[in-house]
Motif scaffolding. Structure first.
Motif, PDB file in Angstrom:
ATOM      1  N   MET A   1       0.967  -1.318   0.009  1.00  0.00           N
ATOM      2  CA  MET A   1       0.020  -0.003  -0.027  1.00  0.00           C
ATOM      3  C   MET A   1       0.848   1.336  -0.104  1.00  0.00           C
ATOM      4  SD  MET A   1      -2.767   1.225   2.795  1.00  0.00           S
ATOM      5  CE  MET A   1      -3.848  -0.097   2.861  1.00  0.00           C
ATOM      6  N   ASP A   2       0.737   2.013  -0.992  1.00  0.00           N
ATOM      7  CA  ASP A   2       1.412   3.372  -1.025  1.00  0.00           C
ATOM      8  C   ASP A   2       0.843   4.394  -0.297  1.00  0.00           C
ATOM      9  OD1 ASP A   2      -0.620   4.002  -2.658  1.00  0.00           O
ATOM     10  OD2 ASP A   2       0.620   4.093  -4.377  1.00  0.00           O
ATOM     11  N   ILE A   3       1.332   5.655   0.006  1.00  0.00           N
ATOM     12  CA  ILE A   3       0.691   6.625   0.791  1.00  0.00           C
ATOM     13  C   ILE A   3      -0.559   7.209   0.166  1.00  0.00           C
ATOM     14  CG2 ILE A   3       1.395   9.125   1.576  1.00  0.00           C
ATOM     15  CD1 ILE A   3       4.114   8.459   1.752  1.00  0.00           C
ATOM     16  N   ALA A   4      -0.555   7.357  -1.213  1.00  0.00           N
ATOM     17  CA  ALA A   4      -2.016   7.850  -1.566  1.00  0.00           C
ATOM     18  C   ALA A   4      -3.042   6.828  -1.375  1.00  0.00           C
ATOM     19  CB  ALA A   4      -1.646   8.026  -3.447  1.00  0.00           C
ATOM     20  N   SER A   5      -2.722   5.608  -1.429  1.00  0.00           N
ATOM     21  CA  SER A   5      -3.676   4.500  -1.439  1.00  0.00           C
ATOM     22  C   SER A   5      -4.179   4.650   0.010  1.00  0.00           C
ATOM     23  CB  SER A   5      -3.408   2.944  -1.700  1.00  0.00           C
ATOM     24  OG  SER A   5      -3.055   3.165  -3.392  1.00  0.00           O
ATOM     25  N   ALA A   6      -3.189   4.820   0.970  1.00  0.00           N
ATOM     26  CA  ALA A   6      -3.325   4.779   2.280  1.00  0.00           C
ATOM     27  C   ALA A   6      -4.479   5.809   2.960  1.00  0.00           C
ATOM     28  CB  ALA A   6      -2.217   4.868   3.151  1.00  0.00           C
ATOM     29  N   LEU A   7      -3.916   6.908   2.128  1.00  0.00           N
ATOM     30  CA  LEU A   7      -4.941   8.071   2.614  1.00  0.00           C
ATOM     31  C   LEU A   7      -6.285   8.168   2.018  1.00  0.00           C
ATOM     32  CD1 LEU A   7      -2.067  11.044   2.058  1.00  0.00           C
ATOM     33  CD2 LEU A   7      -2.926  10.018   4.130  1.00  0.00           C
ATOM     34  N   LEU A   8      -6.631   7.575   0.735  1.00  0.00           N
ATOM     35  CA  LEU A   8      -7.678   7.603   0.154  1.00  0.00           C
ATOM     36  C   LEU A   8      -8.545   6.444   1.103  1.00  0.00           C
ATOM     37  CD1 LEU A   8      -9.779   8.140  -2.121  1.00  0.00           C
ATOM     38  CD2 LEU A   8      -8.599   6.236  -3.289  1.00  0.00           C
ATOM     39  N   GLY A   9      -7.868   5.307   1.362  1.00  0.00           N
ATOM     40  CA  GLY A   9      -8.573   4.327   2.011  1.00  0.00           C
ATOM     41  C   GLY A   9      -9.213   4.753   3.398  1.00  0.00           C
ATOM     42  N   PHE A 148      -7.245   0.363  14.630  1.00  0.00           N
ATOM     43  CA  PHE A 148      -7.545   0.893  13.160  1.00  0.00           C
ATOM     44  C   PHE A 148      -6.501   1.747  12.292  1.00  0.00           C
ATOM     45  CE2 PHE A 148     -10.091   4.132  10.598  1.00  0.00           C
ATOM     46  CZ  PHE A 148     -10.670   3.401   9.845  1.00  0.00           C
ATOM     47  N   LEU A 149      -5.585   2.530  13.122  1.00  0.00           N
ATOM     48  CA  LEU A 149      -4.577   3.415  12.412  1.00  0.00           C
ATOM     49  C   LEU A 149      -3.538   2.348  11.628  1.00  0.00           C
ATOM     50  CD1 LEU A 149      -3.929   6.390  14.587  1.00  0.00           C
ATOM     51  CD2 LEU A 149      -5.559   6.225  12.582  1.00  0.00           C
ATOM     52  N   PRO A 154       1.467   2.760   5.420  1.00  0.00           N
ATOM     53  CA  PRO A 154       2.585   2.253   4.425  1.00  0.00           C
ATOM     54  C   PRO A 154       3.774   1.915   4.833  1.00  0.00           C
ATOM     55  CG  PRO A 154       1.280   4.282   3.768  1.00  0.00           C
ATOM     56  CD  PRO A 154       1.107   4.033   5.082  1.00  0.00           C
ATOM     57  N   GLN A 155       4.363   1.162   4.057  1.00  0.00           N
ATOM     58  CA  GLN A 155       5.894   0.618   4.321  1.00  0.00           C
ATOM     59  C   GLN A 155       6.902   1.694   4.449  1.00  0.00           C
ATOM     60  OE1 GLN A 155       7.039  -2.912   2.323  1.00  0.00           O
ATOM     61  NE2 GLN A 155       5.728  -4.164   3.506  1.00  0.00           N
ATOM     62  N   PHE A 162       3.064   9.551  10.637  1.00  0.00           N
ATOM     63  CA  PHE A 162       1.750   9.294   9.767  1.00  0.00           C
ATOM     64  C   PHE A 162       0.597   8.880  10.716  1.00  0.00           C
ATOM     65  CE2 PHE A 162      -0.534   7.008   6.337  1.00  0.00           C
ATOM     66  CZ  PHE A 162      -0.078   7.803   5.317  1.00  0.00           C
ATOM     67  N   SER A 163       0.529   8.263  11.794  1.00  0.00           N
ATOM     68  CA  SER A 163      -0.613   8.086  12.403  1.00  0.00           C
ATOM     69  C   SER A 163      -1.295   9.376  13.014  1.00  0.00           C
ATOM     70  CB  SER A 163       0.050   7.196  13.641  1.00  0.00           C
ATOM     71  OG  SER A 163       0.370   5.852  13.279  1.00  0.00           O
ATOM     72  N   THR A 164      -0.260  10.334  13.347  1.00  0.00           N
ATOM     73  CA  THR A 164      -0.681  11.653  13.885  1.00  0.00           C
ATOM     74  C   THR A 164      -1.438  12.154  12.811  1.00  0.00           C
ATOM     75  OG1 THR A 164       1.119  11.658  15.413  1.00  0.00           O
ATOM     76  CG2 THR A 164      -0.089  13.818  14.757  1.00  0.00           C
ATOM     77  N   LEU A 165      -0.991  12.300  11.487  1.00  0.00           N
ATOM     78  CA  LEU A 165      -1.604  12.553  10.284  1.00  0.00           C
ATOM     79  C   LEU A 165      -3.087  12.170  10.082  1.00  0.00           C
ATOM     80  CD1 LEU A 165      -1.934  14.355   7.635  1.00  0.00           C
ATOM     81  CD2 LEU A 165      -0.647  12.418   6.472  1.00  0.00           C
ATOM     82  N   LEU A 166      -3.129  10.917  10.368  1.00  0.00           N
ATOM     83  CA  LEU A 166      -4.289  10.193  10.194  1.00  0.00           C
ATOM     84  C   LEU A 166      -5.574  10.529  11.252  1.00  0.00           C
ATOM     85  CD1 LEU A 166      -3.298   6.456   9.270  1.00  0.00           C
ATOM     86  CD2 LEU A 166      -4.018   8.402   7.506  1.00  0.00           C
TER      87      LEU A 166
END
Length: 222
Positions: A1-9, A148-149, A154-155, A162-166
């Motif tokens: 999973m890339d960053i864009a896919s992670a953010l969209l999902g 959940f987070l 993404p790897q 990134f968790s803080t961003l989510l």
């Protein structure tokens, strides 16, 4: 999973979770219809701040303590349940009072509306703290973030950042959702301001809070 896919999902999943009716929605809607837009927005800000605090705790690994420590989880769960029951009983008492009747020192049973200007001025701040405490005393929110987070990490990314961003994205969605709910009540403000309607809303929301509290207590004992 890339960053864009992670953010969209994550955005899709978080949006669906945000719009699912629950305790937070009930609290904001009740405050908007009975207290007004400003106190409701402050309650929403408090709830969002609580979500963000749990998200930050999960990002830093503190939330994992609740996932592995039954004692910590149950203590927080019991405190949250008792708080919800106390808040709900206050609203039910306010609903059962006759129109114009107030509690001690001019405050209603739930302490949200006073007769003086100082009480009216501090009511929004009180609702911020109610929203915040309601969320912070719910350990299931912390466990939710812990479980959940990680599904949207993404790897190769900085896990904490990134968790803080989510978590911030989820908080932002919550704030927008609450603002939409509050705006939806404004055309009906005059109708909803009728004493019979506000008392019914107080009683209904109080019963929901008590039910949530009792459910939390039952879960803590099991």
């Amino acid at each position: 999973m890339d960053i864009a896919s992670a953010l969209l999902g994550f955005s899709i999943a978080a949006a669906l979770l945000t719009m699912t009716p629950g305790l937070d929605t009930a609290l904001v809607l009740r405050t908007a219809t009975v207290e007004g837009a400003r106190p409701a927005l402050m309650a929403g800000l408090g709830i969002v701040a609580g979500c963000l605090a749990w998200g930050l705790a999960a990002a830093l690994g503190l939330g994992a303590v609740l996932a592995v420590s039954q004692t910590a989880f149950r203590v927080l769960q019991i405190c949250g349940a008792l708080y919800l029951i106390w808040l709900g009983i206050g609203m039910i008492r306010a609903a059962l009072r006759r129109p114009g009747q107030t509690g001690p020192a001019g405050a209603n049973a739930d302490g949200t509306m006073g007769a003086g200007a100082a009480d009216r001025a501090t009511a929004p701040l009180r609702w911020f703290w109610r929203g915040l405490v309601t969320n912070l005393l719910n350990p299931k929110v912390g466990v939710f973030y812990v479980s959940f987070l990680p599904q949207f990490l993404p790897q190769g990314v900085d896990v904490a950042a990134f968790s803080t961003l989510l978590a911030a994205m989820h908080a932002g969605m919550g704030l927008v959702w609450f603002a939409l709910l509050i705006a939806a009540t404004r055309p009906l403000a005059r109708l909803l301001a009728r004493p019979a309607v506000t008392r019914s809303l107080d009683g209904l929301t109080g019963a929901v809070l008590v039910a949530f509290g009792v459910r939390l207590l039952a879960g803590a004992r099991s």
